[in-house]
Design a protein around this motif. Structure first.
Motif, PDB file in Angstrom:
ATOM      1  N   ASP A  49       1.033  -1.261  -0.072  1.00 35.35           N
ATOM      2  CA  ASP A  49      -0.136  -0.046  -0.055  1.00 35.35           C
ATOM      3  C   ASP A  49       0.874   1.345   0.045  1.00 35.35           C
ATOM      4  N   GLY A  50       0.464   1.949  -0.884  1.00 35.02           N
ATOM      5  CA  GLY A  50       1.376   3.458  -1.172  1.00 35.02           C
ATOM      6  C   GLY A  50       2.444   3.139  -1.822  1.00 35.02           C
ATOM      7  N   GLY A  51       3.154   1.789  -2.373  1.00 35.72           N
ATOM      8  CA  GLY A  51       4.089   1.673  -3.095  1.00 35.72           C
ATOM      9  C   GLY A  51       3.834   1.002  -4.589  1.00 35.72           C
ATOM     10  N   THR A  52       4.732   0.112  -4.878  1.00 41.56           N
ATOM     11  CA  THR A  52       4.585  -0.431  -6.204  1.00 41.56           C
ATOM     12  C   THR A  52       4.687  -2.169  -5.727  1.00 41.56           C
ATOM     13  N   LEU A  53       3.751  -2.891  -6.563  1.00 41.52           N
ATOM     14  CA  LEU A  53       3.568  -4.171  -6.668  1.00 41.52           C
ATOM     15  C   LEU A  53       4.136  -4.782  -8.061  1.00 41.52           C
ATOM     16  N   PHE A  54       5.144  -5.329  -8.205  1.00 45.86           N
ATOM     17  CA  PHE A  54       5.614  -6.089  -9.432  1.00 45.86           C
ATOM     18  C   PHE A  54       5.224  -7.529  -9.560  1.00 45.86           C
ATOM     19  N   LEU A  55       4.425  -7.701 -10.815  1.00 49.41           N
ATOM     20  CA  LEU A  55       3.885  -9.131 -10.990  1.00 49.41           C
ATOM     21  C   LEU A  55       4.673  -9.494 -12.193  1.00 49.41           C
ATOM     22  N   ASP A  56       5.588 -10.393 -11.935  1.00 45.83           N
ATOM     23  CA  ASP A  56       6.227 -11.206 -13.307  1.00 45.83           C
ATOM     24  C   ASP A  56       5.688 -12.162 -13.566  1.00 45.83           C
ATOM     25  N   GLU A  57       5.994 -12.457 -14.953  1.00 47.86           N
ATOM     26  CA  GLU A  57       4.985 -13.558 -15.625  1.00 47.86           C
ATOM     27  C   GLU A  57       3.799 -13.643 -15.623  1.00 47.86           C
ATOM     28  N   ILE A  58       3.006 -12.582 -15.553  1.00 47.61           N
ATOM     29  CA  ILE A  58       1.741 -12.375 -15.439  1.00 47.61           C
ATOM     30  C   ILE A  58       0.899 -13.228 -16.368  1.00 47.61           C
ATOM     31  N   ASN A  59       1.536 -13.412 -17.408  1.00 49.10           N
ATOM     32  CA  ASN A  59       0.836 -14.555 -18.385  1.00 49.10           C
ATOM     33  C   ASN A  59       0.788 -15.869 -17.660  1.00 49.10           C
ATOM     34  N   SER A  60       1.344 -16.208 -16.503  1.00 52.15           N
ATOM     35  CA  SER A  60       1.341 -17.595 -16.101  1.00 52.15           C
ATOM     36  C   SER A  60       0.131 -17.566 -15.059  1.00 52.15           C
ATOM     37  N   ALA A 106      13.594 -23.134 -19.471  1.00 52.26           N
ATOM     38  CA  ALA A 106      12.463 -23.616 -18.906  1.00 52.26           C
ATOM     39  C   ALA A 106      12.884 -23.756 -16.944  1.00 52.26           C
ATOM     40  N   MET A 107      13.794 -24.419 -16.834  1.00 47.17           N
ATOM     41  CA  MET A 107      14.199 -24.644 -15.408  1.00 47.17           C
ATOM     42  C   MET A 107      14.749 -23.411 -14.826  1.00 47.17           C
ATOM     43  N   ARG A 108      15.354 -22.485 -15.537  1.00 48.31           N
ATOM     44  CA  ARG A 108      15.946 -21.252 -14.891  1.00 48.31           C
ATOM     45  C   ARG A 108      14.578 -20.285 -14.761  1.00 48.31           C
ATOM     46  N   GLU A 109      13.530 -20.229 -15.795  1.00 50.37           N
ATOM     47  CA  GLU A 109      12.459 -19.481 -15.615  1.00 50.37           C
ATOM     48  C   GLU A 109      11.647 -19.637 -14.447  1.00 50.37           C
ATOM     49  N   THR A 110      11.677 -21.116 -14.103  1.00 52.84           N
ATOM     50  CA  THR A 110      10.742 -21.528 -13.054  1.00 52.84           C
ATOM     51  C   THR A 110      11.537 -21.818 -11.560  1.00 52.84           C
ATOM     52  N   GLY A 111      12.854 -21.261 -11.582  1.00 48.99           N
ATOM     53  CA  GLY A 111      13.511 -21.481 -10.463  1.00 48.99           C
ATOM     54  C   GLY A 111      13.934 -23.022  -9.971  1.00 48.99           C
ATOM     55  N   ALA A 160       8.296 -26.184 -15.075  1.00 45.39           N
ATOM     56  CA  ALA A 160       8.970 -26.317 -16.155  1.00 45.39           C
ATOM     57  C   ALA A 160       8.088 -26.936 -17.198  1.00 45.39           C
ATOM     58  N   ALA A 161       7.701 -28.239 -16.746  1.00 47.41           N
ATOM     59  CA  ALA A 161       6.924 -29.198 -17.632  1.00 47.41           C
ATOM     60  C   ALA A 161       5.929 -28.469 -18.412  1.00 47.41           C
ATOM     61  N   LYS A 162       5.145 -27.448 -17.378  1.00 42.17           N
ATOM     62  CA  LYS A 162       3.866 -27.055 -17.953  1.00 42.17           C
ATOM     63  C   LYS A 162       4.263 -26.043 -18.920  1.00 42.17           C
ATOM     64  N   LEU A 163       5.544 -25.214 -18.757  1.00 40.61           N
ATOM     65  CA  LEU A 163       5.863 -24.473 -19.921  1.00 40.61           C
ATOM     66  C   LEU A 163       6.249 -25.046 -21.182  1.00 40.61           C
ATOM     67  N   GLN A 169       7.003 -36.334 -15.965  1.00 36.48           N
ATOM     68  CA  GLN A 169       7.798 -37.566 -15.914  1.00 36.48           C
ATOM     69  C   GLN A 169       8.885 -37.422 -17.102  1.00 36.48           C
ATOM     70  N   THR A 170       8.392 -36.982 -18.197  1.00 38.16           N
ATOM     71  CA  THR A 170       9.229 -36.958 -19.232  1.00 38.16           C
ATOM     72  C   THR A 170      10.171 -36.005 -19.524  1.00 38.16           C
ATOM     73  N   LEU A 171      10.151 -34.883 -18.412  1.00 36.98           N
ATOM     74  CA  LEU A 171      11.155 -33.814 -18.278  1.00 36.98           C
ATOM     75  C   LEU A 171      12.201 -34.445 -17.221  1.00 36.98           C
ATOM     76  N   GLN A 172      11.552 -35.281 -16.044  1.00 36.10           N
ATOM     77  CA  GLN A 172      12.599 -35.665 -15.405  1.00 36.10           C
ATOM     78  C   GLN A 172      13.529 -36.698 -15.728  1.00 36.10           C
ATOM     79  N   TYR A 173      12.731 -37.656 -16.917  1.00 41.56           N
ATOM     80  CA  TYR A 173      13.807 -38.588 -17.516  1.00 41.56           C
ATOM     81  C   TYR A 173      14.855 -37.565 -18.358  1.00 41.56           C
TER      82      TYR A 173
END
Length: 476
Positions: free
Chosen positions: A251-262, A441-446, A452-455, A461-465
């Motif tokens: 309140d009174g300041g700024t809220l930054f919403l990153d990756e708003i499309n997610s 994808a792993m970098r963007e999702t920390g 990352a699999a959703k991105l 399971q495929t991504l883990q493999y």
């Protein structure tokens, strides 16, 4: 036939036992008939302590009204993505997001199955963060004559290094936009400096002495993100407590919403209401709270494409897009490479106590030929990695990461996909592209495999493999 049926049952049990999500099934009387290892670790119990017992005997903090498994048996209706907190009989507090489904046979409900995702640690960290931010904001408000908010943005426009004309113009436009309270939408590829611009806008604005709070919308499931943004009241869901959301804290300041499309579309509708009316309602509350918050948002996807693909509401886009800043990729501003390289060399000389002077001519040529899919962030990491290996005053080719040294992803194709110079074996190129996309994808999702699999739009399971295959390849 009977043998095949037994083998099928054993196969299903093996599959359920191998997945990461917790699986808990009860019969029509609420007696546990299946309880996999994942949910056992989550609850801090041994499967033998649960199987064959009534759910309320094992979890005394639940009752017929709060147990989703018992509720589904009674109603026959599924309950999707419900946040829940409960205490097992060892006193261990568990936070999950559960999807509960009826088990139906012959048109009758004969039991219920629950899939639980563990959010205990994530919930604890978020609550600690909110509590800390609330304390800091409270201290800041009491501190008379304080010139800087403790929850602060670090970067200013003076610290954004560039000699590129388009970037210089964007800095000028951002500085002008900073003087108002209108929303700003920043979009650009990963690593182009979106948060630097957002922080600079805040620091050049009349709100610079007020809180600056950032939240990545892809980092949390929808059920947690809603409570985090808007706050919760006790009893709004099992285990919920009275907590302010990020809008109240900012309140009174700024809220930054990153990756708003997610952000889930249903939450985007609630965000739109806050932007339009300047009020928030905590999850489960009937009262509204007025807030004065400037919202800055960012996306790594073209917002018009995000709308077309159903990731971003068009009405929210038009409300956020009062001021729009499109940051160019590093490959679109090649004249900045020399400037940035020198800056990063100076930075890591100070950090590592080195005296590196520059890069060799061969390295500089390779930097200019490379496509930089990770943009400025990737360039910084490449320089940092090279300086870890440096043995003299110049960074040489052998100090570079292998994919840059070998010339992978050097030339950019028209469709935006980076390709190597010269013809290489197709399998090799495809493997490299796949590895680069997974890494991004792993970098963007920390490092969150599920997100990352959703991105990437592949099964987890495929991504883990693929990740395990990549690790094995590196070890070999």
């Amino acid at each position: 036939m009977e043998r095949e049926a037994r083998e099928m049952v054993e196969m299903l049990r093996a599959i359920l036992a191998s997945i990461d999500e917790g699986i808990h099934a009860v019969d029509r009387d609420g007696i546990t008939i299946y309880y996999n290892d994942a949910v056992a670790r989550l609850d801090g119990l041994d499967p033998q302590e649960v199987i064959g017992k009534h759910i309320l005997e094992v979890f005394p903090s639940l009752n017929n009204g709060t147990s989703t498994l018992l509720k589904v048996i009674e109603t026959g209706e599924r309950i999707p993505d419900l946040p829940q907190m409960y205490t097992n009989y060892r006193g261990y507090k568990v936070h999950t997001v559960n999807t509960t489904l009826p088990i139906v046979s012959g048109g009758k409900v004969i039991g219920a199955l629950e899939v639980a995702k563990d959010l205990t640690r994530l919930k604890e960290l978020n609550e600690k963060l909110i509590d800390l931010q609330a304390q800091v904001v409270g201290v800041e408000k009491k501190a008379l004559g304080k010139k800087k908010s403790p929850i602060e943005a670090r970067w200013t426009f003076d610290e954004i290094l560039t000699q590129d004309r388009s970037m210089l113009l964007l800095k000028e436009l951002g500085a002008r936009a900073a003087t108002t309270s209108s929303p700003v939408l920043v979009f650009g590829e990963t690593g182009t400096g979106k948060e630097l611009f957002v922080q600079s806008i805040h620091n050049a604005s009349p709100r610079r002495h007020k809180p600056f709070i950032a939240q990545n919308c892809a980092a949390l499931p929808a059920s947690l993100l809603e409570g985090l943004l808007f706050g919760t009241v006790k009893g709004s869901f099992t285990g919920a407590e009275n907590r302010p959301g990020l809008f109240e804290l900012a309140d009174g300041g700024t809220l930054f919403l990153d990756e708003i499309n997610s952000m889930p579309l249903e939450l985007q509708a609630k965000l739109l209401r806050v932007l339009q009316e300047g009020i928030v309602r905590r999850v489960g509350d009937t009262k509204v709270i007025e807030v004065d918050v400037r919202v800055l948002a960012a996306t790594n996807q073209n917002p018009l494409l995000a709308i077309e693909q159903g990731h971003l509401r068009s009405d929210l886009y038009y409300r956020l897009n009062v001021v729009s800043l499109h940051l160019p990729s590093l490959s679109e501003r090649p004249d900045d490479i020399r400037l940035l390289v020198r800056h990063f060399i100076d930075k890591f000389n100070r950090k590592f106590g080195l005296q590196v002077l520059d890069v060799s001519p061969e390295v500089f040529d390779r930097f200019h030929a490379y496509g930089w899919p990770g943009n400025v962030r990737e360039l910084e990491h490449a320089v940092e990695g090279a300086m870890n290996l440096a043995d003299g005053p110049y960074l040489r080719m052998e100090h570079l990461p292998w994919h840059i040294r070998e010339g992978h992803f050097a030339a950019k194709a028209e469709g935006g996909i980076t390709l190597p110079h010269g013809v290489r074996p197709l399998r090799e190129v495809l493997d490299n592209v796949e590895s680069a996309l997974i890494e991004q994808a792993m970098r963007e999702t920390g490092g969150n495999i599920q997100q990352a699999a959703k991105l990437l739009k592949v099964p987890r399971q495929t991504l883990q493999y693929r990740l395990q295959k990549g690790q094995k390849k590196e070890q070999d």
